[in-house]
Each structure stands twice: as C-alpha cells, then as structure tokens.
Design a protein around this motif. Structure first.
Motif, PDB file in Angstrom:
ATOM      1  N   MET A   1       0.841  -1.178   0.000  1.00 59.37           N
ATOM      2  CA  MET A   1       0.000   0.000   0.000  1.00 59.37           C
ATOM      3  C   MET A   1       0.886   1.242   0.000  1.00 59.37           C
ATOM      4  SD  MET A   1      -3.466  -0.356   1.556  1.00 59.37           S
ATOM      5  CE  MET A   1      -4.444  -1.790   1.700  1.00 59.37           C
ATOM      6  N   ILE A   2       0.379   2.289  -0.618  1.00 60.55           N
ATOM      7  CA  ILE A   2       1.095   3.556  -0.594  1.00 60.55           C
ATOM      8  C   ILE A   2       0.551   4.396   0.538  1.00 60.55           C
ATOM      9  CG2 ILE A   2       1.534   3.541  -3.070  1.00 60.55           C
ATOM     10  CD1 ILE A   2      -0.739   5.663  -3.259  1.00 60.55           C
ATOM     11  N   ARG A   3       1.240   5.446   0.812  1.00 59.91           N
ATOM     12  CA  ARG A   3       0.779   6.367   1.834  1.00 59.91           C
ATOM     13  C   ARG A   3       0.268   7.631   1.173  1.00 59.91           C
ATOM     14  NH1 ARG A   3       1.947   4.827   6.870  1.00 59.91           N
ATOM     15  NH2 ARG A   3       3.411   3.138   7.120  1.00 59.91           N
ATOM     16  N   LEU A   4      -0.911   8.084   1.584  1.00 58.23           N
ATOM     17  CA  LEU A   4      -1.493   9.310   1.071  1.00 58.23           C
ATOM     18  C   LEU A   4      -1.505  10.359   2.171  1.00 58.23           C
ATOM     19  CD1 LEU A   4      -4.564   8.074  -0.997  1.00 58.23           C
ATOM     20  CD2 LEU A   4      -2.391   8.914  -1.835  1.00 58.23           C
ATOM     21  N   PRO A   5      -1.417  11.626   1.791  1.00 55.30           N
ATOM     22  CA  PRO A   5      -1.397  12.678   2.802  1.00 55.30           C
ATOM     23  C   PRO A   5      -2.772  12.925   3.392  1.00 55.30           C
ATOM     24  CG  PRO A   5      -1.298  13.618   0.618  1.00 55.30           C
ATOM     25  CD  PRO A   5      -1.248  12.136   0.454  1.00 55.30           C
ATOM     26  N   GLU A   6      -2.787  13.210   4.648  1.00 54.78           N
ATOM     27  CA  GLU A   6      -3.986  13.696   5.300  1.00 54.78           C
ATOM     28  C   GLU A   6      -3.544  14.502   6.514  1.00 54.78           C
ATOM     29  OE1 GLU A   6      -5.527  10.373   8.456  1.00 54.78           O
ATOM     30  OE2 GLU A   6      -6.436  10.374   6.488  1.00 54.78           O
ATOM     31  N   ILE A   7      -4.477  15.231   7.095  1.00 57.78           N
ATOM     32  CA  ILE A   7      -4.159  16.040   8.273  1.00 57.78           C
ATOM     33  C   ILE A   7      -4.252  15.165   9.508  1.00 57.78           C
ATOM     34  CG2 ILE A   7      -4.972  17.934   9.741  1.00 57.78           C
ATOM     35  CD1 ILE A   7      -3.613  18.876   7.258  1.00 57.78           C
ATOM     36  N   GLU A   8      -3.251  15.256  10.335  1.00 57.42           N
ATOM     37  CA  GLU A   8      -3.274  14.541  11.604  1.00 57.42           C
ATOM     38  C   GLU A   8      -3.097  15.566  12.706  1.00 57.42           C
ATOM     39  OE1 GLU A   8      -1.446  10.618  12.256  1.00 57.42           O
ATOM     40  OE2 GLU A   8      -0.133  11.723  13.610  1.00 57.42           O
ATOM     41  N   LYS A   9      -3.923  15.464  13.720  1.00 58.84           N
ATOM     42  CA  LYS A   9      -3.810  16.356  14.859  1.00 58.84           C
ATOM     43  C   LYS A   9      -2.871  15.728  15.868  1.00 58.84           C
ATOM     44  CE  LYS A   9      -8.188  18.473  14.016  1.00 58.84           C
ATOM     45  NZ  LYS A   9      -9.476  18.877  14.454  1.00 58.84           N
ATOM     46  N   LEU A  10      -1.850  16.454  16.208  1.00 63.36           N
ATOM     47  CA  LEU A  10      -0.833  15.956  17.129  1.00 63.36           C
ATOM     48  C   LEU A  10      -0.995  16.662  18.467  1.00 63.36           C
ATOM     49  CD1 LEU A  10       2.102  16.085  14.597  1.00 63.36           C
ATOM     50  CD2 LEU A  10       0.676  14.133  15.165  1.00 63.36           C
ATOM     51  N   GLY A  11      -1.050  15.906  19.536  1.00 61.33           N
ATOM     52  CA  GLY A  11      -1.236  16.487  20.858  1.00 61.33           C
ATOM     53  C   GLY A  11      -2.700  16.505  21.235  1.00 61.33           C
ATOM     54  N   GLU A  12      -2.971  16.961  22.383  1.00 61.60           N
ATOM     55  CA  GLU A  12      -4.343  17.034  22.877  1.00 61.60           C
ATOM     56  C   GLU A  12      -4.945  18.388  22.532  1.00 61.60           C
ATOM     57  OE1 GLU A  12      -6.032  14.532  24.267  1.00 61.60           O
ATOM     58  OE2 GLU A  12      -4.265  13.298  23.923  1.00 61.60           O
ATOM     59  N   PRO A  13      -6.183  18.418  21.994  1.00 61.52           N
ATOM     60  CA  PRO A  13      -6.783  19.688  21.579  1.00 61.52           C
ATOM     61  C   PRO A  13      -6.872  20.718  22.696  1.00 61.52           C
ATOM     62  CG  PRO A  13      -8.097  17.842  20.799  1.00 61.52           C
ATOM     63  CD  PRO A  13      -7.017  17.284  21.690  1.00 61.52           C
ATOM     64  N   PHE A  24       1.373  10.973   6.406  1.00 67.06           N
ATOM     65  CA  PHE A  24       1.048  10.029   5.346  1.00 67.06           C
ATOM     66  C   PHE A  24       0.470   8.759   5.952  1.00 67.06           C
ATOM     67  CE2 PHE A  24       3.974  13.013   3.618  1.00 67.06           C
ATOM     68  CZ  PHE A  24       3.501  13.234   2.342  1.00 67.06           C
ATOM     69  N   VAL A  25      -0.660   8.327   5.402  1.00 64.17           N
ATOM     70  CA  VAL A  25      -1.367   7.152   5.900  1.00 64.17           C
ATOM     71  C   VAL A  25      -1.503   6.141   4.760  1.00 64.17           C
ATOM     72  CG1 VAL A  25      -2.644   8.462   7.637  1.00 64.17           C
ATOM     73  CG2 VAL A  25      -3.623   8.151   5.359  1.00 64.17           C
ATOM     74  N   LEU A  26      -1.785   4.899   5.100  1.00 63.48           N
ATOM     75  CA  LEU A  26      -1.932   3.860   4.083  1.00 63.48           C
ATOM     76  C   LEU A  26      -3.120   4.161   3.168  1.00 63.48           C
ATOM     77  CD1 LEU A  26      -1.248   0.618   6.127  1.00 63.48           C
ATOM     78  CD2 LEU A  26       0.280   1.802   4.548  1.00 63.48           C
ATOM     79  N   ALA A  27      -2.969   3.829   1.908  1.00 65.31           N
ATOM     80  CA  ALA A  27      -4.017   4.041   0.915  1.00 65.31           C
ATOM     81  C   ALA A  27      -4.698   2.720   0.580  1.00 65.31           C
ATOM     82  CB  ALA A  27      -3.414   4.632  -0.356  1.00 65.31           C
ATOM     83  N   THR A  28      -5.922   2.824   0.149  1.00 66.49           N
ATOM     84  CA  THR A  28      -6.641   1.641  -0.329  1.00 66.49           C
ATOM     85  C   THR A  28      -6.175   1.339  -1.757  1.00 66.49           C
ATOM     86  OG1 THR A  28      -8.439   2.890  -1.336  1.00 66.49           O
ATOM     87  CG2 THR A  28      -8.664   2.334   1.020  1.00 66.49           C
ATOM     88  N   PRO A  29      -6.443   0.123  -2.256  1.00 61.84           N
ATOM     89  CA  PRO A  29      -6.106  -0.160  -3.655  1.00 61.84           C
ATOM     90  C   PRO A  29      -6.761   0.825  -4.630  1.00 61.84           C
ATOM     91  CG  PRO A  29      -6.496  -2.208  -2.499  1.00 61.84           C
ATOM     92  CD  PRO A  29      -6.876  -1.090  -1.545  1.00 61.84           C
ATOM     93  N   GLN A  59      -4.400  -9.369   2.876  1.00 67.03           N
ATOM     94  CA  GLN A  59      -3.621  -8.250   2.352  1.00 67.03           C
ATOM     95  C   GLN A  59      -3.538  -8.356   0.834  1.00 67.03           C
ATOM     96  OE1 GLN A  59      -2.210  -5.610   4.192  1.00 67.03           O
ATOM     97  NE2 GLN A  59      -3.539  -6.468   5.764  1.00 67.03           N
ATOM     98  N   VAL A  60      -3.384  -7.215   0.186  1.00 63.73           N
ATOM     99  CA  VAL A  60      -3.316  -7.167  -1.269  1.00 63.73           C
ATOM    100  C   VAL A  60      -1.988  -6.540  -1.685  1.00 63.73           C
ATOM    101  CG1 VAL A  60      -4.354  -6.155  -3.353  1.00 63.73           C
ATOM    102  CG2 VAL A  60      -5.816  -6.997  -1.510  1.00 63.73           C
ATOM    103  N   SER A  61      -1.333  -7.166  -2.644  1.00 67.02           N
ATOM    104  CA  SER A  61      -0.132  -6.592  -3.257  1.00 67.02           C
ATOM    105  C   SER A  61      -0.473  -6.238  -4.693  1.00 67.02           C
ATOM    106  CB  SER A  61       1.031  -7.595  -3.249  1.00 67.02           C
ATOM    107  OG  SER A  61       1.457  -7.842  -1.936  1.00 67.02           O
ATOM    108  N   ILE A  62       0.002  -5.071  -5.123  1.00 64.95           N
ATOM    109  CA  ILE A  62      -0.268  -4.599  -6.471  1.00 64.95           C
ATOM    110  C   ILE A  62       1.069  -4.423  -7.177  1.00 64.95           C
ATOM    111  CG2 ILE A  62      -1.220  -2.705  -7.844  1.00 64.95           C
ATOM    112  CD1 ILE A  62      -3.140  -2.206  -5.436  1.00 64.95           C
TER     113      ILE A  62
END
Length: 147
Positions: A1-13, A24-29, A59-62
């Motif tokens: 799987m590749i990693r795609l960008p997204e916003i992650e909140k770090l720390g306690e609000p 970067f988080v894992l991407a779906t196929p 798991q899927v490999s592409i």
C-alpha cells in the motif's frame, strides 16, 4: 500500500501544544489506482497494472510497470518552475512539505522532490509524485481557497 497525505492532529486539543501537520497514511487499492491514473493523465506517465495478488491474510499486493526515465534528479528550483509553468500553484505547508495545487483539476501534488522528478533533454518528468484531491481538512490547513 502507498501512503497518502492527510491532516493529523498531534497532541491534545485542550493543550497549548496542539498542532496540525500533513502525515502520510496507508491508501486503499482504489486510491492507489486513482493516483496512477492521474499521474498518467497529468504527467504523461505510462504506469500500467501488472498484477494483483490477494494473500491468505487478506492483504493485497499490487504490481505495476513504469517506464524508466533517463536524466538526473531535478533540483527544487527546476521542479518549482516546471509546476508553475504547467498551471500549478505552490502552497505554504506549515508542516514543511512541498505542495502544489492545480485549481483546474482540483488536485494537489505532494512529494514533488528530486527523487521523483528527473530532468532530461526533453524537460522535467515527474513520477511517483503523490496526487490527491484534498478533503476539507487539507483545504483549510493549506488555505487552498482563501476566504
């Protein structure tokens, strides 16, 4: 799987140490295929599906094929000039990534760095650049549509 960008909140609000960053988080196929199709369309790449394997654990490999691009890694100035000339706008990312946005296509390009952009006799060739339509959090974080 590749990693795609997204916003992650770090720390306690509720704490003053709260911050946001592009992570970067894992991407779906499907996200993976969408990325390669967009790369083929926008950058003239020629990525093709070679195989899909589903393993016993689910798991899927592409497997893909991609042309070999001659040239040398482009420097950041050449990369920025290329993207701006092609209609992209450089965005300010507080977490430090180089991010371009194309308003005509509604897509952002992340990881447009030397290892993913080669300079050859025919010009600059991006490959393995992460293309993604931003969600509302990324639009707000990167101020893609200023108020």
């Amino acid at each position: 799987m590749i990693r795609l960008p997204e916003i992650e909140k770090l720390g306690e609000p509720q704490q003053q140490s709260f911050r946001e960053a592009i992570e970067f988080v894992l991407a779906t196929p499907l996200e993976y295929f969408t990325r390669w199709m967009a790369s083929n369309d926008l950058f003239g790449d020629d990525v093709r599906l070679a195989s899909v394997i589903e393993w016993g654990d689910g798991q899927v490999s592409i497997g893909i094929t991609q042309p070999w691009y001659p040239g040398v890694p482009a420097d950041l100035r050449d990369i920025e000039q290329y993207f701006i000339h092609e209609g992209w706008q450089l965005l300010h990312d507080p977490s430090g990534h180089t991010v371009f946005f194309n308003y005509a296509f509604g897509v952002m390009a992340i990881d447009a760095v030397s290892r993913n952009c080669y300079l050859a006799d025919y010009g600059l060739q991006p490959f393995d650049v992460i293309l993604r339509e931003p969600d509302e959090n990324l639009e707000r974080f990167l101020r893609i549509y200023p108020a």
